[in-house]
Design a protein around this motif. Structure first.
Motif, PDB file in Angstrom:
ATOM      1  N   TRP A 435      -4.049  -2.338   6.275  1.00  0.00           N
ATOM      2  CA  TRP A 435      -4.061  -1.156   5.425  1.00  0.00           C
ATOM      3  C   TRP A 435      -3.263  -0.017   6.048  1.00  0.00           C
ATOM      4  O   TRP A 435      -2.546   0.703   5.358  1.00  0.00           O
ATOM      5  CB  TRP A 435      -5.503  -0.742   5.181  1.00  0.00           C
ATOM      6  N   CYS A 439       0.290   1.720   4.434  1.00  0.00           N
ATOM      7  CA  CYS A 439       0.193   3.153   4.118  1.00  0.00           C
ATOM      8  C   CYS A 439       1.155   3.987   4.962  1.00  0.00           C
ATOM      9  O   CYS A 439       1.099   5.219   4.939  1.00  0.00           O
ATOM     10  CB  CYS A 439      -1.240   3.637   4.322  1.00  0.00           C
ATOM     11  N   TRP A 441       1.561   3.865   8.427  1.00  0.00           N
ATOM     12  CA  TRP A 441       1.210   4.099   9.825  1.00  0.00           C
ATOM     13  C   TRP A 441       1.497   2.853  10.650  1.00  0.00           C
ATOM     14  O   TRP A 441       0.600   2.180  11.134  1.00  0.00           O
ATOM     15  CB  TRP A 441      -0.258   4.512   9.938  1.00  0.00           C
ATOM     16  N   LYS A 453      -4.795   8.373  12.869  1.00  0.00           N
ATOM     17  CA  LYS A 453      -4.569   8.014  11.470  1.00  0.00           C
ATOM     18  C   LYS A 453      -4.623   6.496  11.291  1.00  0.00           C
ATOM     19  O   LYS A 453      -5.211   5.987  10.323  1.00  0.00           O
ATOM     20  CB  LYS A 453      -3.214   8.547  10.997  1.00  0.00           C
ATOM     21  N   ARG A 454      -4.004   5.770  12.208  1.00  0.00           N
ATOM     22  CA  ARG A 454      -4.031   4.315  12.122  1.00  0.00           C
ATOM     23  C   ARG A 454      -5.461   3.807  12.250  1.00  0.00           C
ATOM     24  O   ARG A 454      -5.887   2.912  11.524  1.00  0.00           O
ATOM     25  CB  ARG A 454      -3.137   3.707  13.209  1.00  0.00           C
ATOM     26  N   HIS A 457      -7.469   4.374   9.038  1.00  0.00           N
ATOM     27  CA  HIS A 457      -7.124   3.404   8.002  1.00  0.00           C
ATOM     28  C   HIS A 457      -7.715   2.032   8.311  1.00  0.00           C
ATOM     29  O   HIS A 457      -8.159   1.316   7.399  1.00  0.00           O
ATOM     30  CB  HIS A 457      -5.602   3.309   7.858  1.00  0.00           C
ATOM     31  N   TYR A 461     -10.457  -0.130   5.981  1.00  0.00           N
ATOM     32  CA  TYR A 461     -10.300  -1.531   5.573  1.00  0.00           C
ATOM     33  C   TYR A 461     -11.540  -2.340   5.938  1.00  0.00           C
ATOM     34  O   TYR A 461     -12.058  -3.111   5.123  1.00  0.00           O
ATOM     35  CB  TYR A 461      -9.064  -2.136   6.247  1.00  0.00           C
ATOM     36  N   ILE A 473      -3.009  -5.618  -0.339  1.00  0.00           N
ATOM     37  CA  ILE A 473      -2.280  -5.274   0.889  1.00  0.00           C
ATOM     38  C   ILE A 473      -1.112  -6.225   1.102  1.00  0.00           C
ATOM     39  O   ILE A 473      -0.010  -5.800   1.494  1.00  0.00           O
ATOM     40  CB  ILE A 473      -3.232  -5.291   2.099  1.00  0.00           C
ATOM     41  N   ARG A 476       1.634  -5.164  -1.191  1.00  0.00           N
ATOM     42  CA  ARG A 476       2.292  -3.954  -0.704  1.00  0.00           C
ATOM     43  C   ARG A 476       3.095  -4.222   0.564  1.00  0.00           C
ATOM     44  O   ARG A 476       4.067  -3.520   0.845  1.00  0.00           O
ATOM     45  CB  ARG A 476       1.252  -2.869  -0.438  1.00  0.00           C
TER      46      ARG A 476
END
Length: 488
Positions: A435, A439, A441, A453-454, A457, A461, A473, A476
């Motif tokens: 994820w 996104c 990261w 931030k990582r 996320h 998940y 995912i 994406r």
């Protein structure tokens, strides 16, 4: 508190007007159930009467199919939580569960028709139109029902009149909790306590102090209170028993507020272990049937992908070998599930004599250690493809938090030093993609903010995993590979 009943806290606590809840919330939800049952049936039958479909057989067959579908939808919607509290007050959640129940109903009818060899007796045009019209009608009905129950909730229709016994820290914390959560259907009448007046405040969290236990029982006898929450320290066992024994003689609900420490874990579920309620602080994520499903997903999809891309693997391996001397694959120690080490496979993208296995420095833009072919592989993420073998070996998943080497740093500090709960990422298998990566990261974590931030996320998940999220995912990831960012 009844955890299955939401609460509306008043803007300013007021005394009861002698009237209880205008309508029980359970009755409102029952009416929503009946409405959606009728919508399913009405959608199917109305297409026969007002549509352009000529029944292929006896019209009674369509009536039976409609009834079976309505009953199947009612059962599936109930089992999927379509009538839970959160689905009643959240339109998005309500729609999601209703549509899932309706799709499963359609699948059930198709399966039954095939097994009973009865599908030819029903017009396919009618069936397809019914699925579309029925789904649209259910969405409209749920939207109207949600607006209705929200309006009643805002008017205080579902509210129970609640008194708190105990003006100490526990009572204060409970009152603050109720006032801070607008989904609760409670009107706080006041707080009561048996201690001397000079030891008590005038009010608690803005809720008036109305007297002692005798005053509380008097208001109960006058029909002004529906529920009492006893907010005394659990350690005060004798006092608790005395208060509860007197309240037990009154015709109201009597509940015990959580002890102070329980407010720290107020969002955790409570289960019954034998006859004793225990609080679940942490579950093992993706366990039981979910773990089996994810493992099947990994093995099946990884096998299919390997069968499709083996020519690409051969071309890349040849390019790596011709570009520079050294092994084709790079095996680097990484931390996996439960902090267990494993060898992560990648196509070698750096010069052999500059590879790092300990005290690893993350690759950066224009890194002189990266070969010409390696730079292309990193930008296209082709260097990650050998990790499909890690998936087949059970060390990794297709989707999950990316594995990092133990010595990797962010802003000069070890990952585990930047985020104290960093090891929580290892509660599931690491993944080839995740994820955080889709996104944006991904790549070098040269600052602590990027790592945080990582990490956020990755935790999202883990806490919200589903097969659908994995497939989303993966889709994406294709876009992230075609339009790479932060990869070098």
């Amino acid at each position: 508190m009844n955890s299955q009943q939401p609460v509306l806290a008043p803007s300013a606590p007021t005394l009861a007007n002698g009237k209880g809840p205008g309508m029980p919330l359970g009755l409102a939800i029952l009416l929503v159930r009946m409405l959606e049952f009728l919508v399913v049936g009405a959608a199917g039958l109305s297409l026969l009467w007002f549509g352009s479909f000529e029944p292929d057989g006896n019209i009674a067959i369509y009536g039976r199919v409609t009834l079976i579908a309505a009953l199947a939808f009612a059962v599936l919607a109930e089992s999927l939580g379509s009538y839970d509290i959160e689905a009643q007050f959240s339109l998005r959640e309500g729609w999601r569960r209703v549509i899932l129940a309706w799709a499963m109903t359609a699948w059930f009818l198709i399966t039954m028709g095939y097994l009973l060899k009865a599908s030819d007796e029903v017009s396919r045009g009618w069936a397809i139109s019914w699925f579309m019209v029925g789904g649209s009608s259910l969405l409209l009905a749920r939207a109207l029902a949600t607006m209705w129950v929200r309006r009643l909730k805002n008017k205080g229709t579902f509210n129970e009149r609640v008194a708190i016994f105990g003006a100490g820290p526990q009572g204060v914390r409970f009152a603050e909790y109720v006032l801070a959560h607008d989904r609760l259907t409670i009107t706080l009448i006041g707080i009561f306590d048996d201690r001397k007046a000079d030891r008590l405040p005038a009010d608690v969290a803005g809720v008036p102090l109305l007297g002692n236990l005798s005053a509380l029982i008097g208001m109960i006898r006058e029909g002004m209170i529906d529920q009492v929450v006893v907010a005394l320290p659990w350690a005060a066992e004798r006092r608790l028993q005395d208060v509860v024994s007197r309240l037990a003689l009154t015709p109201v609900k009597v509940r015990l507020a959580p002890d102070l420490v329980s407010f720290t874990f107020s969002r955790r579920p409570v289960v019954i272990l034998g006859d004793v309620p225990v609080m679940t602080l942490f579950e093992r994520p993706i366990s039981g049937v979910s773990a089996v499903m994810k493992d099947i997903e990994d093995k099946v999809l990884a096998s299919i992908i390997l069968l499709l891309i083996w020519p690409i693997l051969l071309v890349v391996a040849l390019a790596v070998k011709l570009d520079s001397s050294g092994p084709i694959l790079f095996r680097q120690p990484r931390e996996g599930f439960n902090n267990q080490p494993f060898s992560c496979f990648k196509f070698r993208t750096m010069y052999h004599n500059r590879l790092e296995y300990k005290n690893i420095t993350q690759a950066s833009r224009d890194d002189p250690r990266i070969t010409r072919v390696g730079r292309i592989l990193r930008r296209t993420s082709l260097d990650e493809l050998p990790q499909l073998f890690n998936v087949m070996m059970g060390d990794m998943s297709l989707v999950g938090p990316r594995p990092h080497a133990p010595s990797t740093r962010a802003g000069g500090r070890l990952f585990s030093d930047v985020v104290q709960s960093y090891a929580a990422r290892h509660k599931v298998k690491p993944g080839i993609t995740g994820w955080a990566q889709v996104c944006g990261w991904r790549g070098e974590t040269d600052t602590e903010e990027k790592l945080v931030k990582r990490f956020e996320h990755d935790l999202y998940y883990i806490e919200n995993w589903s097969l659908w999220l994995d497939l989303y995912i993966l889709l994406r990831t294709v876009g992230a590979v075609l339009l790479p960012r932060n990869a070098f």
